[in-house]
Design a protein around this motif. Structure first.
Motif, PDB file in Angstrom:
ATOM      1  N   TYR A 140     -60.277 -51.177  16.051  1.00  0.00           N
ATOM      2  CA  TYR A 140     -60.029 -49.990  16.866  1.00  0.00           C
ATOM      3  C   TYR A 140     -59.422 -50.314  18.214  1.00  0.00           C
ATOM      4  O   TYR A 140     -58.597 -49.569  18.723  1.00  0.00           O
ATOM      5  CB  TYR A 140     -61.324 -49.187  17.066  1.00  0.00           C
ATOM      6  CG  TYR A 140     -61.653 -48.336  15.873  1.00  0.00           C
ATOM      7  CD1 TYR A 140     -60.934 -47.185  15.602  1.00  0.00           C
ATOM      8  CD2 TYR A 140     -62.674 -48.698  15.011  1.00  0.00           C
ATOM      9  CE1 TYR A 140     -61.213 -46.408  14.499  1.00  0.00           C
ATOM     10  CE2 TYR A 140     -62.968 -47.929  13.899  1.00  0.00           C
ATOM     11  CZ  TYR A 140     -62.238 -46.783  13.646  1.00  0.00           C
ATOM     12  OH  TYR A 140     -62.517 -46.022  12.549  1.00  0.00           O
ATOM     13  N   LEU A 141     -59.813 -51.423  18.818  1.00  0.00           N
ATOM     14  CA  LEU A 141     -59.345 -51.734  20.165  1.00  0.00           C
ATOM     15  C   LEU A 141     -57.946 -52.338  20.191  1.00  0.00           C
ATOM     16  O   LEU A 141     -57.366 -52.491  21.260  1.00  0.00           O
ATOM     17  CB  LEU A 141     -60.337 -52.659  20.865  1.00  0.00           C
ATOM     18  CG  LEU A 141     -61.706 -52.043  21.127  1.00  0.00           C
ATOM     19  CD1 LEU A 141     -62.655 -53.075  21.704  1.00  0.00           C
ATOM     20  CD2 LEU A 141     -61.589 -50.842  22.044  1.00  0.00           C
ATOM     21  N   CYS A 142     -57.390 -52.665  19.042  1.00  0.00           N
ATOM     22  CA  CYS A 142     -56.028 -53.207  19.016  1.00  0.00           C
ATOM     23  C   CYS A 142     -54.982 -52.099  19.032  1.00  0.00           C
ATOM     24  O   CYS A 142     -53.789 -52.366  19.158  1.00  0.00           O
ATOM     25  CB  CYS A 142     -55.831 -54.100  17.799  1.00  0.00           C
ATOM     26  SG  CYS A 142     -55.734 -53.197  16.249  1.00  0.00           S
ATOM     27  N   ILE A 143     -55.402 -50.848  18.934  1.00  0.00           N
ATOM     28  CA  ILE A 143     -54.470 -49.726  18.945  1.00  0.00           C
ATOM     29  C   ILE A 143     -53.876 -49.610  20.344  1.00  0.00           C
ATOM     30  O   ILE A 143     -54.601 -49.501  21.331  1.00  0.00           O
ATOM     31  CB  ILE A 143     -55.179 -48.414  18.546  1.00  0.00           C
ATOM     32  CG1 ILE A 143     -55.747 -48.521  17.139  1.00  0.00           C
ATOM     33  CG2 ILE A 143     -54.234 -47.231  18.670  1.00  0.00           C
ATOM     34  CD1 ILE A 143     -56.652 -47.367  16.747  1.00  0.00           C
ATOM     35  N   CYS A 144     -52.572 -49.615  20.415  1.00  0.00           N
ATOM     36  CA  CYS A 144     -51.885 -49.529  21.705  1.00  0.00           C
ATOM     37  C   CYS A 144     -52.014 -48.116  22.244  1.00  0.00           C
ATOM     38  O   CYS A 144     -51.706 -47.142  21.558  1.00  0.00           O
ATOM     39  CB  CYS A 144     -50.428 -49.910  21.537  1.00  0.00           C
ATOM     40  SG  CYS A 144     -49.554 -50.071  23.078  1.00  0.00           S
ATOM     41  N   ALA A 145     -52.475 -47.979  23.458  1.00  0.00           N
ATOM     42  CA  ALA A 145     -52.735 -46.659  24.033  1.00  0.00           C
ATOM     43  C   ALA A 145     -51.470 -45.949  24.494  1.00  0.00           C
ATOM     44  O   ALA A 145     -51.425 -44.733  24.551  1.00  0.00           O
ATOM     45  CB  ALA A 145     -53.707 -46.786  25.201  1.00  0.00           C
ATOM     46  N   THR A 146     -50.438 -46.696  24.820  1.00  0.00           N
ATOM     47  CA  THR A 146     -49.199 -46.083  25.300  1.00  0.00           C
ATOM     48  C   THR A 146     -48.007 -46.688  24.557  1.00  0.00           C
ATOM     49  O   THR A 146     -48.121 -47.716  23.894  1.00  0.00           O
ATOM     50  CB  THR A 146     -48.995 -46.317  26.805  1.00  0.00           C
ATOM     51  OG1 THR A 146     -48.814 -47.714  27.023  1.00  0.00           O
ATOM     52  CG2 THR A 146     -50.146 -45.802  27.614  1.00  0.00           C
ATOM     53  N   SER A 147     -46.870 -46.067  24.716  1.00  0.00           N
ATOM     54  CA  SER A 147     -45.644 -46.578  24.084  1.00  0.00           C
ATOM     55  C   SER A 147     -44.756 -47.305  25.096  1.00  0.00           C
ATOM     56  O   SER A 147     -43.595 -47.569  24.821  1.00  0.00           O
ATOM     57  CB  SER A 147     -44.880 -45.425  23.440  1.00  0.00           C
ATOM     58  OG  SER A 147     -44.486 -44.504  24.433  1.00  0.00           O
ATOM     59  N   VAL A 148     -45.313 -47.646  26.228  1.00  0.00           N
ATOM     60  CA  VAL A 148     -44.527 -48.258  27.304  1.00  0.00           C
ATOM     61  C   VAL A 148     -43.923 -49.588  26.855  1.00  0.00           C
ATOM     62  O   VAL A 148     -42.738 -49.849  27.094  1.00  0.00           O
ATOM     63  CB  VAL A 148     -45.393 -48.451  28.568  1.00  0.00           C
ATOM     64  CG1 VAL A 148     -44.662 -49.255  29.616  1.00  0.00           C
ATOM     65  CG2 VAL A 148     -45.812 -47.108  29.115  1.00  0.00           C
TER      66      VAL A 148
END
Length: 184
Positions: A140-148
């Protein structure tokens, strides 16, 4: 300004599936695990327990052997000679369900981590104590929160593949983009 930001956030995160995903990510982040409301926390814990059980359902054995250390007990010289079992190691059979429940109970009782600490570093440090839960947390924590990050790569590729360099082959553009982003 605040009301516009609030309405935008409510519009973006109004889907139930996104809300479930965010709740799960929040729960496995040791910095924010207690910020969920009690009812959302219980539902999320139940869903994560179910997910862990499904993850380990394919295992050949549903039982795990845990060796724990007992403090040495006093024995007489005769009992030491006649005893065949080692006095410190005790083998206990537990099912995956018991192990999952135990890990969640201990994890939820632990204090919240410092907000400056990386959650992935925290899970790496606590992996021995939570072997099943740490694997799920990394998912779950490897999901990138932004597309920057991906937007930056596209910008670099755009600079490399300009009108002056339009004859470059795709392999060269990939190599130059990789070098540009990784040699900084």
């Amino acid at each position: 300004m605040k009301s516009r930001i609030k309405s935008d956030l409510l519009q973006r995160y109004s889907e139930p599936e996104i809300d479930k995903l965010l709740s799960r990510c929040c729960l496995v982040d040791p910095r924010f695990k207690k910020r969920l409301s009690e009812d959302v926390r219980q539902v999320t814990i139940a869903a994560l327990k179910k997910e862990l059980m499904e993850l380990y359902e394919g295992e050949t054995s549903k039982e795990v052997t845990i060796t724990s250390m007992e403090p040495p007990r006093k024995q007489s010289a005769l009992s030491k000679i006649l005893d065949d079992e080692p006095e410190h190691a005790v083998s206990v059979q537990t099912t995956i369900a018991e192990k999952v429940n135990n890990e969640f109970d201990i994890y939820m009782q632990m204090p919240v981590a410092n907000t400056n600490q990386s959650p992935l570093d925290w899970w790496k440090k606590e992996e021995l104590q939570f072997p099943l839960l740490s694997k799920l947390a990394r998912n779950y924590l490897c999901i990138c929160a932004t597309s920057v990050a991906s937007e930056r790569v596209f910008s670099v590729a755009g600079y490399i593949n300009s009108t002056l360099r339009s004859c470059l082959k795709p392999e060269k553009i990939n190599q130059l983009t990789f070098l540009s982003r990784n040699l900084d």
